[in-house]
Design a protein around this motif. Structure first.
Motif, PDB file in Angstrom:
ATOM      1  N   ASP A  68      36.281  37.642  56.465  1.00 43.95           N
ATOM      2  CA  ASP A  68      37.052  37.195  57.629  1.00 43.95           C
ATOM      3  C   ASP A  68      36.186  36.460  58.647  1.00 43.95           C
ATOM      4  O   ASP A  68      36.663  35.571  59.353  1.00 43.95           O
ATOM      5  N   GLU A  69      34.898  36.845  58.717  1.00 38.86           N
ATOM      6  CA  GLU A  69      34.029  36.191  59.713  1.00 38.86           C
ATOM      7  C   GLU A  69      33.512  34.837  59.237  1.00 38.86           C
ATOM      8  O   GLU A  69      32.855  34.113  59.995  1.00 38.86           O
ATOM      9  N   GLY A  70      33.804  34.455  58.006  1.00 42.07           N
ATOM     10  CA  GLY A  70      33.390  33.152  57.506  1.00 42.07           C
ATOM     11  C   GLY A  70      32.008  33.171  56.897  1.00 42.07           C
ATOM     12  O   GLY A  70      31.421  34.222  56.634  1.00 42.07           O
ATOM     13  N   VAL A  71      31.462  31.975  56.675  1.00 41.93           N
ATOM     14  CA  VAL A  71      30.203  31.808  55.957  1.00 41.93           C
ATOM     15  C   VAL A  71      29.221  31.041  56.827  1.00 41.93           C
ATOM     16  O   VAL A  71      29.483  29.897  57.209  1.00 41.93           O
ATOM     17  N   HIS A 259      49.210  39.476  50.031  1.00 42.66           N
ATOM     18  CA  HIS A 259      50.514  39.135  50.585  1.00 42.66           C
ATOM     19  C   HIS A 259      50.340  38.435  51.936  1.00 42.66           C
ATOM     20  O   HIS A 259      49.275  38.538  52.560  1.00 42.66           O
ATOM     21  N   PRO A 260      51.368  37.735  52.427  1.00 46.96           N
ATOM     22  CA  PRO A 260      51.277  37.113  53.743  1.00 46.96           C
ATOM     23  C   PRO A 260      50.845  38.136  54.795  1.00 46.96           C
ATOM     24  O   PRO A 260      51.344  39.266  54.817  1.00 46.96           O
ATOM     25  N   GLY A 261      49.894  37.750  55.626  1.00 48.19           N
ATOM     26  CA  GLY A 261      49.401  38.659  56.658  1.00 48.19           C
ATOM     27  C   GLY A 261      48.187  39.468  56.227  1.00 48.19           C
ATOM     28  O   GLY A 261      47.584  40.168  57.042  1.00 48.19           O
ATOM     29  N   ALA A 262      47.810  39.365  54.955  1.00 48.78           N
ATOM     30  CA  ALA A 262      46.631  40.100  54.478  1.00 48.78           C
ATOM     31  C   ALA A 262      45.366  39.505  55.076  1.00 48.78           C
ATOM     32  O   ALA A 262      45.315  38.320  55.424  1.00 48.78           O
ATOM     33  N   SER A 263      44.334  40.331  55.175  1.00 47.95           N
ATOM     34  CA  SER A 263      43.015  39.853  55.592  1.00 47.95           C
ATOM     35  C   SER A 263      42.039  40.057  54.444  1.00 47.95           C
ATOM     36  O   SER A 263      42.295  40.840  53.521  1.00 47.95           O
ATOM     37  N   ALA A 264      40.911  39.353  54.524  1.00 53.61           N
ATOM     38  CA  ALA A 264      39.867  39.559  53.513  1.00 53.61           C
ATOM     39  C   ALA A 264      39.374  40.999  53.558  1.00 53.61           C
ATOM     40  O   ALA A 264      39.041  41.586  52.527  1.00 53.61           O
ATOM     41  N   ASN A 265      39.349  41.578  54.753  1.00 52.39           N
ATOM     42  CA  ASN A 265      38.899  42.956  54.888  1.00 52.39           C
ATOM     43  C   ASN A 265      39.825  43.927  54.147  1.00 52.39           C
ATOM     44  O   ASN A 265      39.369  44.927  53.586  1.00 52.39           O
ATOM     45  N   ASP A 266      41.140  43.641  54.144  1.00 51.74           N
ATOM     46  CA  ASP A 266      42.081  44.452  53.357  1.00 51.74           C
ATOM     47  C   ASP A 266      41.677  44.455  51.882  1.00 51.74           C
ATOM     48  O   ASP A 266      41.662  45.502  51.225  1.00 51.74           O
TER      49      ASP A 266
END
Length: 293
Positions: A68-71, A259-266
């Motif tokens: 989520d924080e990118g690269v 699913h829509p609304g998911a985060s990479a952290n999920d």
């Protein structure tokens, strides 16, 4: 901040990465470059070396999860015609690293060449497939490679001949920073027969894979050729398990659907849950097949 002023035609700062990966998740790249020629690519790599700038190579994005924080790096996106040519000479096919596997299979079939059909339904590009020796129970891409052209750690273009290459289950010794292209030795075949085989394989794979593209390919490597990660995850009772908007596919347990609304952290939390449960119940430590940036 690093200066890419002399590359400003091909380098952008704070570029979103989610649109370029199958999960459609994750934060931006500090910089993203789209080189249009081999010379531009080599120039970027030399700049990264001289200024100690970390870089990553992105092509199809089917096996990459962006945090989520990118690269914090220069992400080099290989996509231009310079890295996606396909040339057929007799029964040898040369393909650039950015060629999607689907395009490679269909072009070789049209040229009356067979042998790559088992790659039908496997996502990604030639470069990623070579690095991870993509395949299934019918075979793997490494067995067809004559040679590969790479950029080595000294930013020199090198050709790795068949004798220099070794391929194992979902692994290869192609660990150079950049794979540019590869040549494959195929067999002459009736184009219609090749297409029929591709259709049969596609139907079987689609029956066992999640619908839609907002997921990735397989998350984990199989512990052995005879033991599938998906079977272990299913036997651990994890089909349909969820963390936030991330869910273990109910069609194939080695896929995670975002699913829509998911985060990479999920997705990362769900991966951790799966690994812990499979270790506790069966004593297998699942190894990731996807890359996490």
């Amino acid at each position: 901040m690093h200066s890419f002023d002399d590359f400003r035609a091909i380098v952008k700062a704070d570029e979103p990465l989610a649109p370029h990966v199958w999960f459609r998740l994750g934060g931006p790249a500090s910089y993203m470059a789209r080189p249009g020629t081999l010379e531009e690519l080599l120039g970027l790599l030399r700049r990264c070396r001289s200024e100690e700038i970390p870089f990553k190579i992105l092509s199809g994005g089917s096996n990459v999860l962006i945090r989520d924080e990118g690269v914090k790096a220069l992400v080099i996106h290989l996509e231009s015609p310079a890295f996606s040519d396909v040339a057929v000479r007799d029964n040898v096919v040369e393909a650039g690293a950015a060629v999607p596997l689907t395009a490679l299979i269909s072009q070789t079939a049209r040229a009356g060449l067979g042998g790559l059909e088992f790659l039908t339904g496997i996502p990604g590009t030639v470069g990623g497939a070579l690095r991870g020796n993509a395949g299934d129970r019918q075979g793997a891409i490494g067995q067809l490679v004559l040679r590969a052209t790479v950029i080595d750690a000294s930013d020199e273009v090198q050709v790795r001949e068949r004798d220099d290459l070794s391929f194992a289950d979902r692994a290869s010794n192609l660990d150079e920073p950049v794979i540019l292209s590869a040549e494959f030795e195929l067999e002459k075949a009736d184009p219609e027969a090749v297409v029929r085989r591709m259709r049969r394989i596609w139907i079987v794979k689609k029956e066992n894979q999640p619908y839609g593209h907002q997921s990735s390919g397989c998350i984990f490597k199989n512990p052995s050729p005879d033991l599938s990660a998906g079977m272990l995850i299913e036997q651990a009772g994890l089909k349909g398990a969820k963390v936030g908007g991330a869910e273990v596919s109910d069609r194939h347990a080695n896929f995670i659907v975002a699913h829509p609304g998911a985060s990479a952290n999920d997705v990362l939390q769900l991966i951790d849950q799966i690994r812990q449960r499979v270790w506790q119940q069966f004593g297998y430590e699942l190894e990731l097949q996807i890359q996490i940036w």
